[in-house]
Design a protein around this motif. Structure first.
Motif, PDB file in Angstrom:
ATOM      1  N   GLU A  90       2.666  11.205   0.242  1.00 12.32           N
ATOM      2  CA  GLU A  90       2.798  10.071   1.151  1.00 12.32           C
ATOM      3  C   GLU A  90       2.270  10.500   2.513  1.00 12.32           C
ATOM      4  OE1 GLU A  90       6.770   8.636   2.543  1.00 12.32           O
ATOM      5  OE2 GLU A  90       6.355   6.984   1.155  1.00 12.32           O
ATOM      6  N   ARG A  91       1.357   9.724   3.077  1.00 16.67           N
ATOM      7  CA  ARG A  91       0.768  10.107   4.351  1.00 16.67           C
ATOM      8  C   ARG A  91       0.487   8.892   5.211  1.00 16.67           C
ATOM      9  NH1 ARG A  91      -5.020  10.150   4.483  1.00 16.67           N
ATOM     10  NH2 ARG A  91      -4.921  11.901   5.923  1.00 16.67           N
ATOM     11  N   GLU A  92       0.309   9.127   6.526  1.00 15.15           N
ATOM     12  CA  GLU A  92       0.043   8.038   7.461  1.00 15.15           C
ATOM     13  C   GLU A  92      -1.413   7.589   7.381  1.00 15.15           C
ATOM     14  OE1 GLU A  92       1.111   9.018  11.415  1.00 15.15           O
ATOM     15  OE2 GLU A  92       3.265   9.108  11.018  1.00 15.15           O
ATOM     16  N   LEU A  93      -1.616   6.292   7.482  1.00 15.34           N
ATOM     17  CA  LEU A  93      -2.962   5.742   7.494  1.00 15.34           C
ATOM     18  C   LEU A  93      -3.628   5.993   8.837  1.00 15.34           C
ATOM     19  CD1 LEU A  93      -2.503   2.297   5.717  1.00 15.34           C
ATOM     20  CD2 LEU A  93      -3.833   4.226   4.880  1.00 15.34           C
ATOM     21  N   GLU A  94      -4.867   6.423   8.803  1.00 15.21           N
ATOM     22  CA  GLU A  94      -5.651   6.604  10.017  1.00 15.21           C
ATOM     23  C   GLU A  94      -6.443   5.323  10.298  1.00 15.21           C
ATOM     24  OE1 GLU A  94      -8.072  10.022   9.517  1.00 15.21           O
ATOM     25  OE2 GLU A  94      -6.378  11.419   9.364  1.00 15.21           O
ATOM     26  N   PRO A  95      -6.881   5.119  11.557  1.00 17.29           N
ATOM     27  CA  PRO A  95      -7.631   3.893  11.897  1.00 17.29           C
ATOM     28  C   PRO A  95      -8.830   3.642  10.988  1.00 17.29           C
ATOM     29  CG  PRO A  95      -6.998   5.050  13.893  1.00 17.29           C
ATOM     30  CD  PRO A  95      -6.621   5.950  12.754  1.00 17.29           C
ATOM     31  N   ALA A  96      -9.577   4.682  10.651  1.00 16.58           N
ATOM     32  CA  ALA A  96     -10.751   4.505   9.789  1.00 16.58           C
ATOM     33  C   ALA A  96     -10.341   4.028   8.395  1.00 16.58           C
ATOM     34  CB  ALA A  96     -11.532   5.816   9.689  1.00 16.58           C
ATOM     35  N   GLU A  97      -9.215   4.524   7.892  1.00 14.28           N
ATOM     36  CA  GLU A  97      -8.737   4.105   6.581  1.00 14.28           C
ATOM     37  C   GLU A  97      -8.278   2.654   6.610  1.00 14.28           C
ATOM     38  OE1 GLU A  97      -6.904   8.119   4.617  1.00 14.28           O
ATOM     39  OE2 GLU A  97      -5.860   7.320   6.352  1.00 14.28           O
ATOM     40  N   VAL A  98      -7.619   2.252   7.715  1.00 15.79           N
ATOM     41  CA  VAL A  98      -7.181   0.867   7.852  1.00 15.79           C
ATOM     42  C   VAL A  98      -8.388  -0.065   7.874  1.00 15.79           C
ATOM     43  CG1 VAL A  98      -6.032  -0.790   9.371  1.00 15.79           C
ATOM     44  CG2 VAL A  98      -5.045   1.479   9.036  1.00 15.79           C
ATOM     45  N   GLU A  99      -9.421   0.323   8.600  1.00 14.20           N
ATOM     46  CA  GLU A  99     -10.634  -0.492   8.679  1.00 14.20           C
ATOM     47  C   GLU A  99     -11.253  -0.687   7.304  1.00 14.20           C
ATOM     48  OE1 GLU A  99     -15.062  -0.342  10.783  1.00 14.20           O
ATOM     49  OE2 GLU A  99     -13.505   1.093  11.351  1.00 14.20           O
ATOM     50  N   ARG A 100     -11.282   0.382   6.518  1.00 17.22           N
ATOM     51  CA  ARG A 100     -11.853   0.288   5.175  1.00 17.22           C
ATOM     52  C   ARG A 100     -11.004  -0.606   4.281  1.00 17.22           C
ATOM     53  NH1 ARG A 100     -10.888   2.952   0.386  1.00 17.22           N
ATOM     54  NH2 ARG A 100     -12.659   3.030  -1.048  1.00 17.22           N
ATOM     55  N   LEU A 101      -9.689  -0.461   4.330  1.00 13.84           N
ATOM     56  CA  LEU A 101      -8.814  -1.271   3.501  1.00 13.84           C
ATOM     57  C   LEU A 101      -8.931  -2.749   3.843  1.00 13.84           C
ATOM     58  CD1 LEU A 101      -5.580   0.932   3.402  1.00 13.84           C
ATOM     59  CD2 LEU A 101      -7.066   0.380   1.474  1.00 13.84           C
ATOM     60  N   VAL A 102      -8.954  -3.049   5.132  1.00 15.99           N
ATOM     61  CA  VAL A 102      -9.050  -4.441   5.579  1.00 15.99           C
ATOM     62  C   VAL A 102     -10.393  -5.043   5.180  1.00 15.99           C
ATOM     63  CG1 VAL A 102      -9.194  -5.904   7.627  1.00 15.99           C
ATOM     64  CG2 VAL A 102      -7.387  -4.196   7.452  1.00 15.99           C
ATOM     65  N   ARG A 103     -11.457  -4.244   5.253  1.00 18.70           N
ATOM     66  CA  ARG A 103     -12.791  -4.727   4.899  1.00 18.70           C
ATOM     67  C   ARG A 103     -12.897  -5.048   3.417  1.00 18.70           C
ATOM     68  NH1 ARG A 103     -15.257  -0.608   6.254  1.00 18.70           N
ATOM     69  NH2 ARG A 103     -15.863   0.275   4.260  1.00 18.70           N
ATOM     70  N   LEU A 104     -12.243  -4.267   2.588  1.00 16.36           N
ATOM     71  CA  LEU A 104     -12.367  -4.428   1.143  1.00 16.36           C
ATOM     72  C   LEU A 104     -11.275  -5.294   0.538  1.00 16.36           C
ATOM     73  CD1 LEU A 104     -13.377  -0.791   0.116  1.00 16.36           C
ATOM     74  CD2 LEU A 104     -14.864  -2.749   0.521  1.00 16.36           C
ATOM     75  N   HIS A 105     -10.159  -5.447   1.239  1.00 23.67           N
ATOM     76  CA  HIS A 105      -9.035  -6.205   0.696  1.00 23.67           C
ATOM     77  C   HIS A 105      -8.484  -7.143   1.772  1.00 23.67           C
ATOM     78  CE1 HIS A 105      -9.093  -3.367  -2.687  1.00 23.67           C
ATOM     79  NE2 HIS A 105      -9.150  -2.399  -1.792  1.00 23.67           N
ATOM     80  N   GLU A 106      -8.823  -8.425   1.683  1.00 25.48           N
ATOM     81  CA  GLU A 106      -8.433  -9.378   2.715  1.00 25.48           C
ATOM     82  C   GLU A 106      -6.915  -9.530   2.816  1.00 25.48           C
ATOM     83  OE1 GLU A 106     -10.414 -12.979   1.837  1.00 25.48           O
ATOM     84  OE2 GLU A 106     -12.408 -12.247   2.387  1.00 25.48           O
ATOM     85  N   ASP A 107      -6.206  -9.320   1.708  1.00 21.95           N
ATOM     86  CA  ASP A 107      -4.748  -9.493   1.736  1.00 21.95           C
ATOM     87  C   ASP A 107      -4.069  -8.446   2.619  1.00 21.95           C
ATOM     88  OD1 ASP A 107      -5.604  -7.638  -0.373  1.00 21.95           O
ATOM     89  OD2 ASP A 107      -3.471  -7.438  -0.794  1.00 21.95           O
ATOM     90  N   LYS A 108      -4.765  -7.350   2.918  1.00 20.91           N
ATOM     91  CA  LYS A 108      -4.169  -6.332   3.789  1.00 20.91           C
ATOM     92  C   LYS A 108      -3.967  -6.870   5.202  1.00 20.91           C
ATOM     93  CE  LYS A 108      -4.421  -3.133   0.560  1.00 20.91           C
ATOM     94  NZ  LYS A 108      -3.203  -2.592  -0.094  1.00 20.91           N
ATOM     95  N   VAL A 109      -4.837  -7.792   5.632  1.00 19.31           N
ATOM     96  CA  VAL A 109      -4.691  -8.382   6.959  1.00 19.31           C
ATOM     97  C   VAL A 109      -3.407  -9.205   7.012  1.00 19.31           C
ATOM     98  CG1 VAL A 109      -5.756  -9.892   8.667  1.00 19.31           C
ATOM     99  CG2 VAL A 109      -7.194  -8.431   7.240  1.00 19.31           C
ATOM    100  N   GLU A 110      -3.179 -10.011   5.988  1.00 16.87           N
ATOM    101  CA  GLU A 110      -1.983 -10.849   5.948  1.00 16.87           C
ATOM    102  C   GLU A 110      -0.710 -10.003   5.897  1.00 16.87           C
ATOM    103  OE1 GLU A 110      -2.466 -13.354   2.592  1.00 16.87           O
ATOM    104  OE2 GLU A 110      -4.266 -14.367   3.348  1.00 16.87           O
ATOM    105  N   ARG A 111      -0.808  -8.835   5.280  1.00 23.15           N
ATOM    106  CA  ARG A 111       0.367  -7.965   5.173  1.00 23.15           C
ATOM    107  C   ARG A 111       0.571  -7.111   6.420  1.00 23.15           C
ATOM    108  NH1 ARG A 111      -0.713  -5.130  -0.494  1.00 23.15           N
ATOM    109  NH2 ARG A 111       0.983  -3.801   0.253  1.00 23.15           N
TER     110      ARG A 111
END
Length: 234
Positions: A78-99
């Motif tokens: 289990e680890r903390e998300l870094e800004p670059a990882e958040v950007e990638r997740l949001v770009r590839l998965h729109e539901d991450k923005v809503e969450r």
């Protein structure tokens, strides 16, 4: 005399055996690796992946096809998300923005620890990348290491000589899977759908379709007339 020499040899063997057993016991109690003294010097690095495929302990670490180390551990952490990882997740998965996914949130990932034991290998830890690779679709995965780049006046020392206090983290270059391709294509598909809808509203309205129908009819009649005239000439 022969019995005395035999007794000395046996006693000496017992002493040597006792020293060996005691040494092994001392290294085990001290959590040291006795046989590691005879292995090439190495350093441990770690990277984090979303998916590691068939990668397992013992898999090779390569630079340009040359083996420079091996994988020594694969586990879920289990680890903390870094800004670059958040950007990638949001770009590839729109539901991450809503969450409301943001940097600092926790996420499970697969930690891969690997040893680098090539004494000549230099790595710019900040610019280095590691990725999964295969020799063919049917062979197990291994790690492909990109050492990075650095300025001529800032050449790093070989990694096995720098000996950092903590295992350095080498960033990953994730492989693009089918889900990633679909997610990345979704915005493009949405734009194409909007363009086609606009064309449908502005170009293919009832009036234009009717005009196009009359044009096709006129062309067909003209072609029939030309064909009839040609037949009469014959």
């Amino acid at each position: 005399m022969a019995d005395y020499r035999k007794h000395e040899i046996i006693t000496g063997l017992f002493v040597v055996a006792a020293v060996i057993v005691f040494s092994i016991f001392a290294f085990r109690v001290g959590d040291a690796d006795l046989f590691g003294l005879f292995r090439p010097r190495s350093i441990t690095c770690r990277s984090y992946f979303d998916d590691v495929g068939s990668l397992a302990d013992g898999a090779q670490v390569k630079v340009g096809g040359r083996s420079v180390g091996k994988v020594i551990g694969v586990r879920i952490v289990e680890r903390e998300l870094e800004p670059a990882e958040v950007e990638r997740l949001v770009r590839l998965h729109e539901d991450k923005v809503e969450r409301g996914v943001v940097a600092g949130m926790l996420r499970q990932a697969i930690e891969v620890r690997f040893e680098v034991n090539d004494p000549d290998l230099k790595i710019d830890v900040a610019g280095a990348r590691v990725s999964l690779a295969q020799d063919s679709p049917l062979t197990p995965h291994f790690l492909e290491l990109d050492p990075g780049e650095w300025a001529p006046d800032a050449s790093p020392r070989p990694l096995v000589e720098s000996a950092p206090a903590e295992p350095p983290v080498i960033r990953t270059r994730e492989a693009v899977g089918l889900e990633d391709l679909i997610s990345a294509a979704r915005p493009v598909i949405g734009k194409l759908d909007a363009i086609l809808s606009k064309i449908d509203r502005r170009v293919l309205d009832d009036k234009n379709v009717e005009s196009l129908g009359r044009f096709v009819t006129d062309v067909s009649n003209a072609a029939a007339s030309i064909k009839g005239a040609a037949a009469d000439l014959e």
